[in-house]
Design a protein around this motif. Structure first.
Motif, PDB file in Angstrom:
ATOM      1  N   LYS A  73       7.070   9.034   6.687  1.00 53.69           N
ATOM      2  CA  LYS A  73       5.894   8.504   7.695  1.00 53.69           C
ATOM      3  C   LYS A  73       6.530   8.706   9.046  1.00 53.69           C
ATOM      4  CE  LYS A  73       3.160   4.552   8.868  1.00 53.69           C
ATOM      5  NZ  LYS A  73       3.065   2.916   8.671  1.00 53.69           N
ATOM      6  N   LYS A  74       7.730   8.178   9.306  1.00 53.29           N
ATOM      7  CA  LYS A  74       8.473   8.323  10.673  1.00 53.29           C
ATOM      8  C   LYS A  74       8.498   9.833  11.324  1.00 53.29           C
ATOM      9  CE  LYS A  74       8.347   4.204  12.013  1.00 53.29           C
ATOM     10  NZ  LYS A  74       7.543   3.646  13.130  1.00 53.29           N
ATOM     11  N   LYS A  75       8.766  10.627  10.046  1.00 50.81           N
ATOM     12  CA  LYS A  75       8.917  12.218  10.444  1.00 50.81           C
ATOM     13  C   LYS A  75       7.595  12.574  11.066  1.00 50.81           C
ATOM     14  CE  LYS A  75      13.030  13.576   7.644  1.00 50.81           C
ATOM     15  NZ  LYS A  75      13.371  14.477   6.508  1.00 50.81           N
ATOM     16  N   ALA A  76       6.804  12.455  10.221  1.00 46.80           N
ATOM     17  CA  ALA A  76       5.438  12.835  10.690  1.00 46.80           C
ATOM     18  C   ALA A  76       5.003  12.171  11.934  1.00 46.80           C
ATOM     19  CB  ALA A  76       4.468  12.476   9.487  1.00 46.80           C
ATOM     20  N   SER A  77       5.311  10.813  12.335  1.00 42.45           N
ATOM     21  CA  SER A  77       4.789  10.350  13.643  1.00 42.45           C
ATOM     22  C   SER A  77       5.633  10.862  14.903  1.00 42.45           C
ATOM     23  CB  SER A  77       4.943   8.937  13.428  1.00 42.45           C
ATOM     24  OG  SER A  77       6.341   8.652  13.674  1.00 42.45           O
ATOM     25  N   ALA A 123       0.712  -1.035   0.141  1.00 37.72           N
ATOM     26  CA  ALA A 123      -0.109   0.004   0.052  1.00 37.72           C
ATOM     27  C   ALA A 123       0.887   1.264   0.008  1.00 37.72           C
ATOM     28  CB  ALA A 123      -1.232  -0.063   1.119  1.00 37.72           C
ATOM     29  N   LEU A 124       1.941   0.937   0.602  1.00 41.53           N
ATOM     30  CA  LEU A 124       2.996   2.176   0.438  1.00 41.53           C
ATOM     31  C   LEU A 124       3.472   2.496  -0.853  1.00 41.53           C
ATOM     32  CD1 LEU A 124       4.649   1.632   4.181  1.00 41.53           C
ATOM     33  CD2 LEU A 124       3.332   3.379   3.405  1.00 41.53           C
ATOM     34  N   LEU A 125       3.586   1.661  -1.684  1.00 44.90           N
ATOM     35  CA  LEU A 125       4.262   1.595  -2.871  1.00 44.90           C
ATOM     36  C   LEU A 125       3.290   1.977  -4.102  1.00 44.90           C
ATOM     37  CD1 LEU A 125       6.611  -1.250  -2.770  1.00 44.90           C
ATOM     38  CD2 LEU A 125       7.292   1.130  -2.602  1.00 44.90           C
ATOM     39  N   ASN A 172      12.159   6.012   1.597  1.00 41.73           N
ATOM     40  CA  ASN A 172      11.995   7.294   1.652  1.00 41.73           C
ATOM     41  C   ASN A 172      10.587   7.495   2.038  1.00 41.73           C
ATOM     42  OD1 ASN A 172      14.465   8.186   0.657  1.00 41.73           O
ATOM     43  ND2 ASN A 172      13.665   8.464  -1.371  1.00 41.73           N
ATOM     44  N   LYS A 173       9.496   6.785   1.695  1.00 43.26           N
ATOM     45  CA  LYS A 173       8.020   6.790   2.245  1.00 43.26           C
ATOM     46  C   LYS A 173       8.056   6.588   3.686  1.00 43.26           C
ATOM     47  CE  LYS A 173       5.630   6.043  -2.158  1.00 43.26           C
ATOM     48  NZ  LYS A 173       4.751   7.420  -1.825  1.00 43.26           N
TER      49      LYS A 173
END
Length: 255
Positions: A236-240, A11-13, A231-232
């Motif tokens: 995602k981890k930056k946003a979390s 789903a991430l790709l 990169n995705k």
């Protein structure tokens, strides 16, 4: 459980998996191989007593493997061979390295997640003698570098008049300064702040940071599927808040 993990990953790709991609190989084998030097405090450090790794980058890789549902294996490497380890396929990804044009010629880089400056280190007893960057740019001065690091490249630029002395890992440039075989070395502000605590005989030249540099993981240059996935994941981890929490854990501050 594996089916659920694969669905989430897919789903991430926005594209299908390339059969030759490291991403496909990692998911099939259940193992993420990470190249790391284990000598860059506080990013990656190897405990000689246990042979286990710890540090900011180690936490990042453990988290990536956990989110992928695979185990992580840390593959020892050195600064002079960390790039060739990627190109030869000895590991799937590296812990963070500085993005440089030379490395980018043969290896791929993920998006950056940390930025630092560069500072010189000298013996504290010599700090009055070496108050500025320019004071170290002298034909009578010896600057130590570690073979294969980005600082080795930058030392030639910053100190064209000085004598440059390269050492190979597991030896490190700052050890030459401690032993009196070199007058100074340059390193990331991140490592420098740790070193002056561990070795109080060292001091940072208080003349400002130079060469703002970006840290990123290295991957195969032509593996778009794997690079895009990482990169995705970083985004995602930056946003979390994951990276912000990790910076606080290691008392780091990105520029």
């Amino acid at each position: 459980m594996k089916k659920i993990i694969l669905v989430v990953l897919l789903a991430l790709l926005p594209f299908s998996l390339n059969a030759e991609s490291k991403l496909n190989q990692i998911l099939s084998s259940g193992e993420l191989k990470v190249g790391t030097t284990g000598d860059w405090d506080p990013m990656t450090m190897k405990d000689p007593a246990t042979n286990k790794y710890k540090g900011f980058d180690i936490d990042v890789m453990n988290e990536l493997a956990k989110d992928m549902g695979v185990k992580v294996t840390f593959v020892p490497t050195e600064w002079k061979t960390i790039v060739s380890g990627i190109t030869a396929g000895r590991y799937d990804i590296s812990t963070s390295v500085t993005k440089t044009p030379k490395r980018a010629e043969v290896a791929g880089f993920t998006d950056t997640y940390y930025k630092y400056g560069t500072v010189p280190l000298v013996l504290k007893k010599n700090i009055k003698k070496f108050k500025t960057w320019n004071s170290l740019n002298n034909k009578k001065v010896t600057i130590a570098t570690t073979l294969g690091t980005s600082q080795e490249e930058k030392a030639k630029e910053f100190f064209p008049k000085s004598k440059l002395k390269s050492v190979e890992a597991p030896a490190r440039d700052f050890q030459e300064v401690l032993a009196g075989r070199a007058d100074g070395n340059i390193t990331s502000s991140t490592e420098a702040n740790k070193l002056v605590i561990t070795y109080p005989q060292l001091a940072i030249v208080q003349d400002g940071e130079k060469n703002p540099a970006f840290l990123a993981m290295m991957v195969s240059k032509d593996d778009k599927a794997w690079n895009d996935y990482v990169n995705k994941w970083i985004k995602k981890k930056k946003a979390s808040g994951f990276f912000e929490t990790l910076l606080a854990k290691y008392n780091l501050k990105s520029l």
